[in-house]
Design a protein around this motif. Structure first.
Motif, PDB file in Angstrom:
ATOM      1  N   LYS A   1       5.236  -0.895  17.900  1.00 24.39           N
ATOM      2  CA  LYS A   1       4.758  -2.046  17.160  1.00 24.39           C
ATOM      3  C   LYS A   1       3.451  -1.663  16.484  1.00 24.39           C
ATOM      4  N   PRO A   2       3.153  -2.238  15.326  1.00 20.33           N
ATOM      5  CA  PRO A   2       1.939  -1.839  14.605  1.00 20.33           C
ATOM      6  C   PRO A   2       0.658  -2.179  15.374  1.00 20.33           C
ATOM      7  N   SER A   3      -0.293  -1.280  15.301  1.00 26.84           N
ATOM      8  CA  SER A   3      -1.657  -1.561  15.721  1.00 26.84           C
ATOM      9  C   SER A   3      -2.515  -1.548  14.466  1.00 26.84           C
ATOM     10  N   ALA A   4      -3.332  -2.582  14.308  1.00 29.05           N
ATOM     11  CA  ALA A   4      -4.166  -2.695  13.108  1.00 29.05           C
ATOM     12  C   ALA A   4      -5.275  -1.670  13.074  1.00 29.05           C
ATOM     13  N   SER A   5      -5.632  -1.136  14.233  1.00 29.00           N
ATOM     14  CA  SER A   5      -6.870  -0.366  14.332  1.00 29.00           C
ATOM     15  C   SER A   5      -6.683   1.077  14.784  1.00 29.00           C
ATOM     16  N   ASP A   6      -5.453   1.496  15.118  1.00 31.84           N
ATOM     17  CA  ASP A   6      -5.321   2.791  15.792  1.00 31.84           C
ATOM     18  C   ASP A   6      -3.899   3.336  15.619  1.00 31.84           C
ATOM     19  N   ASP A   7      -3.795   4.667  15.657  1.00 30.86           N
ATOM     20  CA  ASP A   7      -2.528   5.389  15.849  1.00 30.86           C
ATOM     21  C   ASP A   7      -1.580   5.413  14.659  1.00 30.86           C
ATOM     22  N   LEU A   8      -2.024   5.075  13.452  1.00 28.27           N
ATOM     23  CA  LEU A   8      -1.223   5.301  12.268  1.00 28.27           C
ATOM     24  C   LEU A   8      -0.927   6.789  12.145  1.00 28.27           C
ATOM     25  N   ARG A   9       0.274   7.128  11.672  1.00 34.56           N
ATOM     26  CA  ARG A   9       0.641   8.528  11.443  1.00 34.56           C
ATOM     27  C   ARG A   9       0.759   8.776   9.942  1.00 34.56           C
ATOM     28  N   THR A  10       0.110   9.858   9.494  1.00 30.90           N
ATOM     29  CA  THR A  10       0.139  10.189   8.075  1.00 30.90           C
ATOM     30  C   THR A  10      -0.228  11.654   7.887  1.00 30.90           C
ATOM     31  N   THR A  11      -0.252  12.074   6.631  1.00 27.57           N
ATOM     32  CA  THR A  11      -0.681  13.427   6.280  1.00 27.57           C
ATOM     33  C   THR A  11      -1.967  13.342   5.471  1.00 27.57           C
ATOM     34  N   PRO A  12      -2.736  14.424   5.397  1.00 22.86           N
ATOM     35  CA  PRO A  12      -3.954  14.396   4.573  1.00 22.86           C
ATOM     36  C   PRO A  12      -3.677  14.050   3.113  1.00 22.86           C
ATOM     37  N   ALA A  13      -2.606  14.593   2.551  1.00 21.86           N
ATOM     38  CA  ALA A  13      -2.307  14.324   1.146  1.00 21.86           C
ATOM     39  C   ALA A  13      -1.974  12.858   0.920  1.00 21.86           C
ATOM     40  N   GLU A  14      -1.199  12.269   1.833  1.00 22.71           N
ATOM     41  CA  GLU A  14      -0.843  10.860   1.654  1.00 22.71           C
ATOM     42  C   GLU A  14      -2.055   9.956   1.856  1.00 22.71           C
ATOM     43  N   TYR A  15      -2.933  10.295   2.782  1.00 27.61           N
ATOM     44  CA  TYR A  15      -4.136   9.478   2.955  1.00 27.61           C
ATOM     45  C   TYR A  15      -5.037   9.607   1.725  1.00 27.61           C
ATOM     46  N   ALA A  16      -5.081  10.794   1.140  1.00 27.92           N
ATOM     47  CA  ALA A  16      -5.857  10.966  -0.092  1.00 27.92           C
ATOM     48  C   ALA A  16      -5.281  10.101  -1.213  1.00 27.92           C
ATOM     49  N   ARG A  17      -3.971  10.020  -1.282  1.00 30.53           N
ATOM     50  CA  ARG A  17      -3.349   9.158  -2.294  1.00 30.53           C
ATOM     51  C   ARG A  17      -3.663   7.693  -2.030  1.00 30.53           C
ATOM     52  N   PHE A  18      -3.742   7.325  -0.758  1.00 35.32           N
ATOM     53  CA  PHE A  18      -4.162   5.959  -0.433  1.00 35.32           C
ATOM     54  C   PHE A  18      -5.568   5.683  -0.957  1.00 35.32           C
TER      55      PHE A  18
ATOM     56  N   VAL B   1       0.809  -1.223   0.000  1.00 36.71           N
ATOM     57  CA  VAL B   1       0.000   0.000   0.000  1.00 36.71           C
ATOM     58  C   VAL B   1       0.841   1.269   0.000  1.00 36.71           C
ATOM     59  N   PHE B   2       1.720   1.434   0.975  1.00 38.33           N
ATOM     60  CA  PHE B   2       2.416   2.715   1.130  1.00 38.33           C
ATOM     61  C   PHE B   2       3.277   3.065  -0.086  1.00 38.33           C
ATOM     62  N   ASP B   3       4.172   2.168  -0.469  1.00 38.03           N
ATOM     63  CA  ASP B   3       5.067   2.482  -1.591  1.00 38.03           C
ATOM     64  C   ASP B   3       4.313   2.646  -2.910  1.00 38.03           C
ATOM     65  N   PRO B   4       3.368   1.754  -3.256  1.00 38.41           N
ATOM     66  CA  PRO B   4       2.637   1.954  -4.518  1.00 38.41           C
ATOM     67  C   PRO B   4       1.853   3.260  -4.577  1.00 38.41           C
ATOM     68  N   ALA B   5       1.375   3.734  -3.421  1.00 42.02           N
ATOM     69  CA  ALA B   5       0.571   4.962  -3.394  1.00 42.02           C
ATOM     70  C   ALA B   5       1.416   6.217  -3.194  1.00 42.02           C
ATOM     71  N   GLY B   6       2.714   6.071  -3.000  1.00 42.45           N
ATOM     72  CA  GLY B   6       3.560   7.241  -2.767  1.00 42.45           C
ATOM     73  C   GLY B   6       3.389   7.829  -1.386  1.00 42.45           C
TER      74      GLY B   6
ATOM     75  N   LEU C   1      -9.419   3.025  -4.185  1.00 40.33           N
ATOM     76  CA  LEU C   1     -10.805   3.179  -4.606  1.00 40.33           C
ATOM     77  C   LEU C   1     -10.984   3.739  -6.014  1.00 40.33           C
ATOM     78  N   ASP C   2      -9.963   4.406  -6.548  1.00 41.95           N
ATOM     79  CA  ASP C   2     -10.085   4.994  -7.876  1.00 41.95           C
ATOM     80  C   ASP C   2      -9.305   4.193  -8.915  1.00 41.95           C
ATOM     81  N   ARG C   3      -8.133   3.702  -8.522  1.00 40.55           N
ATOM     82  CA  ARG C   3      -7.318   2.865  -9.403  1.00 40.55           C
ATOM     83  C   ARG C   3      -7.006   1.567  -8.680  1.00 40.55           C
ATOM     84  N   PRO C   4      -8.042   0.792  -8.402  1.00 40.74           N
ATOM     85  CA  PRO C   4      -7.899  -0.340  -7.478  1.00 40.74           C
ATOM     86  C   PRO C   4      -7.027  -1.462  -8.013  1.00 40.74           C
ATOM     87  N   ARG C   5      -6.312  -2.086  -7.092  1.00 35.78           N
ATOM     88  CA  ARG C   5      -5.551  -3.297  -7.396  1.00 35.78           C
ATOM     89  C   ARG C   5      -6.372  -4.536  -7.058  1.00 35.78           C
TER      90      ARG C   5
END
Length: 361
Positions: free
Chosen positions: A225-242, A187-192, A247-251
């Motif tokens: 350690k990763p939590s599946a449900s909480d506390d991810l850190r990101t920016t609005p632009a990167e979440y929009a790219r996700f 997810v992260f690398d393919p979406a930038g 949802l727009d160019r789905p794999r």
């Protein structure tokens, strides 16, 4: 500190007639409304990304990531439960590649000792987790610190972070890989999404938004350690790219993709849309798809997820039909009072705007 001028300005901007709003660009509206909303509700900062025609056309921020430090394009917000759609996407991409089975019982990988003797534990699958039909509580503190079933699996909708944590651990066992690494690859690398992470990285230094409540900093969670449900850190632009990647160019294609954007179990978290005669702004159907909550108006389906902890609030919405979406992130306990009017205004549908301003209950 909020002022009477700021409060009046915020109320005026949000209540502008549609004709007056249409004369303003989203950037112009935000430049006036966002600072006023922050001042009115004592929220330090807000970050916003807008998607139009399948492209991120605006990414901006207002206020301070911590008192005295301006928010910028690299400010990393704790998005709380907005972590879940990313986790779900990782799992679905693994399923699309045939590496896991969404209907395989998670108990075949591991079972929490608290429910190991309960036969219902053998029934829970990743698909149930993403539709919030595990029968588990959101968190075990709600059942006196011991994980217990509050319903039979598959019986009814019940939001559960515990289910997501179980799913993540099972996926790690089945694949033999750390979930952060899977998310980076799939997810992260393919979406930038270079800045996004479940856990602390060197890029966090100087960029983490501090959560606030009543002007004071509160518990600032940065995971080791990763939590599946909480506390991810990101920016609005990167979440929009996700969202565009998912949802727009789905794999993911076919039935699996359809299940993500199809309401299977109708439910609502707002009384105005579930009791008696429904309000005019209510969707004809709403409920969980795989990983996302759906508002089906008949003429449009909007995918939505929110996140909220003590001092952070966030929301993401996307309409695959119009290819329009909005991401709003804040670092204040009253952030929902800032993000809901912004998200409603920028999505461009008065029904949805009114729905978002309607209380949960």
């Amino acid at each position: 500190m909020k002022s009477l001028k700021a409060i009046c300005l915020a109320a005026t901007l949000i209540a502008l007639p549609a004709q007056a709003q249409d004369q303003e660009s989203p950037q112009q509206w935000l430049d006036q409304a966002a600072p006023a909303l922050l001042a009115e509700h004592d929220v330090p900062s807000v970050g916003v990304a807008l998607i139009e025609n399948g492209k991120v056309v605006l990414a901006t921020q207002y206020g301070e990531q911590e008192w005295g430090v301006e928010a910028d394009e690299e400010t990393l917000y704790n998005v709380a439960s907005l972590t879940k759609p990313i986790t779900a996407e990782v799992v679905m991409r693994l399923a699309a590649r045939g590496e896991i089975d969404l209907d395989r019982p998670l108990a075949q990988a591991l079972v929490d000792p608290d429910i190991a003797e309960d036969p219902r534990a053998q029934k829970i699958t990743a698909r149930m987790v993403m539709r919030h039909k595990t029968g588990l509580p959101n968190w075990r503190y709600e059942t006196e610190g011991t994980l217990k079933f509050i319903a039979d699996p598959g019986e009814k909708v019940g939001y559960s972070g515990e289910g997501y944590e179980w799913m993540m651990k099972a996926v790690e066992i089945w694949t033999g890989r750390n979930f952060e690494d899977l998310a980076r690859e799939l997810v992260f690398d393919p979406a930038g999404m270079q800045l996004t992470s479940y856990t602390e990285t060197s890029g966090f230094l100087g960029h983490v938004a501090t959560p606030y409540k009543k002007g004071e900093s509160v518990r600032n969670v940065v995971r080791e350690k990763p939590s599946a449900s909480d506390d991810l850190r990101t920016t609005p632009a990167e979440y929009a790219r996700f969202m565009l990647s998912a949802l727009d160019r789905p794999r993911i294609a076919g039935k699996l993709a359809d299940q993500r954007s199809t309401v299977r179990d109708v439910t609502s978290y707002r009384p105005a849309c579930r009791e008696g005669e429904l309000a005019a702004f209510c969707p004809s159907r709403q409920g969980w798809g795989l990983g996302w909550f759906l508002y089906d108006y008949g003429d449009r389906v909007v995918l939505e997820h929110t996140g909220g902890d003590i001092g952070e609030k966030a929301i993401a919405l996307y309409d695959p039909g119009t290819r329009r979406g909005v991401v709003v992130m804040t670092n204040g306990a009253n952030g929902h009072k800032v993000m809901m009017p912004i998200a409603g205004r920028l999505m461009g549908d008065p029904r949805l705007a009114e729905l978002l301003m309607t209380p949960y209950g």
